[in-house]
Motif scaffolding. Sequence first.
Motif, PDB file in Angstrom:
ATOM      1  N   VAL A  72       0.849  -1.205  -0.004  1.00  0.00           N
ATOM      2  CA  VAL A  72      -0.069   0.248  -0.045  1.00  0.00           C
ATOM      3  C   VAL A  72       0.725   1.294  -0.015  1.00  0.00           C
ATOM      4  CG1 VAL A  72      -1.728   1.426   1.257  1.00  0.00           C
ATOM      5  CG2 VAL A  72      -2.242  -1.104   1.135  1.00  0.00           C
ATOM      6  N   HIS A  75       1.640   1.761  -3.429  1.00  0.00           N
ATOM      7  CA  HIS A  75       0.630   2.423  -4.429  1.00  0.00           C
ATOM      8  C   HIS A  75       0.259   3.680  -4.158  1.00  0.00           C
ATOM      9  CE1 HIS A  75      -0.356  -1.718  -5.747  1.00  0.00           C
ATOM     10  NE2 HIS A  75      -0.823  -2.305  -4.426  1.00  0.00           N
ATOM     11  N   TYR A 260      -7.847  -4.114   6.416  1.00  0.00           N
ATOM     12  CA  TYR A 260      -8.738  -4.684   5.330  1.00  0.00           C
ATOM     13  C   TYR A 260      -9.984  -4.166   5.098  1.00  0.00           C
ATOM     14  CZ  TYR A 260      -4.953  -7.989   4.044  1.00  0.00           C
ATOM     15  OH  TYR A 260      -3.912  -8.283   3.509  1.00  0.00           O
ATOM     16  N   LEU A 263      -9.688  -1.183   2.747  1.00  0.00           N
ATOM     17  CA  LEU A 263      -9.403  -1.524   1.586  1.00  0.00           C
ATOM     18  C   LEU A 263     -11.005  -2.194   1.037  1.00  0.00           C
ATOM     19  CD1 LEU A 263      -6.032  -3.199   1.418  1.00  0.00           C
ATOM     20  CD2 LEU A 263      -6.567  -0.861   0.974  1.00  0.00           C
ATOM     21  N   GLY A 267     -10.873   1.808  -0.003  1.00  0.00           N
ATOM     22  CA  GLY A 267      -9.532   2.335   0.320  1.00  0.00           C
ATOM     23  C   GLY A 267      -9.691   3.641   1.362  1.00  0.00           C
ATOM     24  N   GLU A 277     -10.197   4.632  -4.819  1.00  0.00           N
ATOM     25  CA  GLU A 277     -11.019   3.364  -5.099  1.00  0.00           C
ATOM     26  C   GLU A 277     -10.523   2.637  -6.632  1.00  0.00           C
ATOM     27  OE1 GLU A 277     -15.672   1.730  -5.596  1.00  0.00           O
ATOM     28  OE2 GLU A 277     -15.318   3.924  -5.415  1.00  0.00           O
ATOM     29  N   THR A 279      -7.202   2.748  -7.429  1.00  0.00           N
ATOM     30  CA  THR A 279      -5.920   2.372  -7.085  1.00  0.00           C
ATOM     31  C   THR A 279      -6.318   0.679  -6.621  1.00  0.00           C
ATOM     32  OG1 THR A 279      -5.127   4.266  -7.096  1.00  0.00           O
ATOM     33  CG2 THR A 279      -3.871   2.427  -5.836  1.00  0.00           C
ATOM     34  N   VAL A 280      -7.248   0.991  -5.566  1.00  0.00           N
ATOM     35  CA  VAL A 280      -7.704  -0.560  -4.821  1.00  0.00           C
ATOM     36  C   VAL A 280      -8.146  -1.494  -6.113  1.00  0.00           C
ATOM     37  CG1 VAL A 280      -9.116  -1.499  -3.130  1.00  0.00           C
ATOM     38  CG2 VAL A 280      -8.132   0.584  -2.644  1.00  0.00           C
ATOM     39  N   ASP A 281      -8.896  -1.141  -6.872  1.00  0.00           N
ATOM     40  CA  ASP A 281      -9.401  -1.849  -7.834  1.00  0.00           C
ATOM     41  C   ASP A 281      -8.199  -2.567  -8.655  1.00  0.00           C
ATOM     42  OD1 ASP A 281     -11.990  -1.559  -7.225  1.00  0.00           O
ATOM     43  OD2 ASP A 281     -12.606  -0.247  -8.821  1.00  0.00           O
ATOM     44  N   THR A 284      -6.222  -4.981  -6.419  1.00  0.00           N
ATOM     45  CA  THR A 284      -6.776  -6.104  -6.120  1.00  0.00           C
ATOM     46  C   THR A 284      -7.156  -7.165  -7.162  1.00  0.00           C
ATOM     47  OG1 THR A 284      -8.961  -5.022  -5.852  1.00  0.00           O
ATOM     48  CG2 THR A 284      -6.974  -5.141  -3.906  1.00  0.00           C
TER      49      THR A 284
END
Length: 376
Positions: A72, A75, A260, A263, A267, A277, A279-281, A284
């Motif tokens: 993270v 990221h 978690y 996330l 996020g 969101e 970046t999280v997508d 993951t």
Amino acid sequence: MPQLSADAIEQLRAQFDRQLEVGLHHGAQLAVYVDGDLVVDFAGGSTGPDGDETTPETRHVLFSCTKPFAGVGLHQLVEQGELDYDDRVVEHWPEFADDGTQKASITVRQVLSHTAGLPFGAFDEQYESWGDWDAVVAAMEDIDPVFEPGTTPAYHAINYGWLVGELIRRCSGQPVEAYVAENVFGPLGMDQTGIGLRDDEPDDVATLAGYEAFERCHDIDEGLEDPAAYAGAYNQEAMRRAVIPAANGIGTARDMARFYACLANGGSLDGTQLLTEATVDEATTTHAETESDGTLSRPARYGLGVWTGGLAADMFGAASKERMFGHAGLGSSFGWADPELNVGFALVTNGIRDESFEHAARVGQLSDAVRLLLQD
């Protein structure tokens, strides 16, 4: 939004306690966030052979559950424009590889998805040098690829952390442990978690205990070799005070479940945004998949810094979905997020069982229970 009822929480507590009663763990913690709220915060068993009772505040070695914390951080630097996933590592770390070599083609995306081709090397066994970051950097500059970069998913059990950690240092100007503390743990209120112990912190971490072969299920040729042997190494204070961004996070299930939950919620949590969101997508989504991982010899799916679910061999549960994501720690801990149910889950123990089936079975039982009880 599904919620855990009081009866469901009582039933989950009974399953958690049963695992302790039959000796699957020495001591353990289970924490679950649902829709941004901490609804389960169990603890039980012992902190060691002659230890105290495990409480929700007892800190544990998190092993590879540390990897997403460092991920993270990287990221965040991508979001800030300090680097890009498809940058070659040498663009930010010129000494990493000589121009024109196979190694010079390795990208940030390949590092995060365990396809960089550097899953293991001689430095893996040089524990005495792991506390020396200059030695770490030199080892990563000297190592040669085992596989052609980008071709073979192979779990980078330790090297992932050295590579991500040095990229964070090069791009932020801060050591990885300081950057992640300031930009991940601090903002999210993960007050009992760090990458290694700092000099001003007491070594109050639960003692690890490895189960011997006769205490395990039938041995199958999967996972890391002799996981119980790691207990002695990571019980040493020097190992706990080193900075090992792939393997020596120190923390609690409560903090990990909060991570978690953030996330799973795209996020952000309680007004704190760790990642967008989008970046999280990206992080993951499955970026690499294999029927036989080059290190672990079992099926695997990798996002960017996390594992993704939906495999029979994973630890997200018997009927997990690929959209679930998280990470395991050596035979001892596991955390996951389910963005569809908006759940953050973490199980942490100090008893190291076999790295494949037994670890997956005990975590999977509780993961399944949480998801089934939520959907009743």
